[in-house]
Design an enzyme around this catalytic site. Structure first.
Site, PDB file in Angstrom:
ATOM      1  N   TYR A   1       0.834  -1.202   0.000  1.00 37.45           N
ATOM      2  CA  TYR A   1       0.000   0.000   0.000  1.00 37.45           C
ATOM      3  C   TYR A   1       0.870   1.254   0.000  1.00 37.45           C
ATOM      4  CZ  TYR A   1      -3.524   3.440   1.328  1.00 37.45           C
ATOM      5  OH  TYR A   1      -4.354   4.533   1.363  1.00 37.45           O
TER       6      TYR A   1
ATOM      7  N   LYS B   1       0.623   4.307  -2.727  1.00 39.27           N
ATOM      8  CA  LYS B   1       0.326   5.707  -2.394  1.00 39.27           C
ATOM      9  C   LYS B   1       1.515   6.616  -2.702  1.00 39.27           C
ATOM     10  CE  LYS B   1      -3.045   7.069  -1.223  1.00 39.27           C
ATOM     11  NZ  LYS B   1      -4.282   7.405  -1.987  1.00 39.27           N
TER      12      LYS B   1
END
Length: 188
Positions: free
Chosen positions: A78, A82
């Site tokens: 993740y 991002k």
């Protein structure tokens, strides 16, 4: 069809906070595809229309590039997705600075009550320490009305932007928790 594009908001994002050995490659690919590729592609395809605008902005909902190792260690897949969005902000801001396209990122200071948070294990309880999405919307508006030529390459937080605009009372954005009980967002 509608006469032009003045603003691009890269808000689409997939989330999976699993640790490396637990994240499926299907989820990894989804995050990379939506978060990084989607941000890059939408921005790229809008460039010609943005160049025709008198105040063009690209605003991406992504965090500041905080290279503290703990963020990668908690949820590497993740974090990479991002931060890929944030690197897109950094690169496009520099590449299109001379042409006057503002490219910035915006990230919440605290958790925001979203479907993504509510869908996490324990999410219904977590949102008790969150703010409403209106704080992000208000901060985005404040950024998007700024002159594009003098506002680019920034990694803003919602609270920081609103403080610059003179807001001092954030209790209206709270879902009930006291300010000192709000849950800080990740990557800060």
């Amino acid at each position: 069809e509608f006469g032009g594009i003045d603003v691009v908001v890269n808000n689409a994002s997939a989330i999976d906070l699993s640790r490396t050995r637990d994240v499926s490659m299907k989820r990894y690919d989804l995050m990379a595809d939506i978060n990084v590729r989607g941000t890059f592609l939408l921005s790229k395809l809008a460039l010609d229309a943005l160049l025709a605008s008198s105040n063009p902005h690209i605003l991406t909902l992504s965090p500041p590039l905080n290279l503290e190792p703990r963020w990668a260690g908690i949820h590497l897949a993740y974090t990479m997705a991002k931060y890929g969005m944030s690197l897109t902000t950094l690169g496009l801001a520099e590449e299109f600075r001379a042409e006057g396209i503002a490219v910035n990122s915006l990230w919440p200071q605290t958790l925001i009550d979203t479907a993504a948070i509510r869908n996490l294990p324990g999410g219904e309880q977590i949102v008790n320490g969150a703010r409403s999405a209106e704080i992000v919307a208000d901060a985005a508006h404040a950024i998007l009305v700024r002159p594009s030529r003098s506002c680019t390459g920034n990694f803003f937080t919602d609270e920081g932007v609103l403080r610059e605009e003179g807001v001092t009372d954030f209790t209206g954005y709270s879902l009930g928790a006291a300010e000192d009980q709000l849950v800080p967002d990740i990557f800060l």
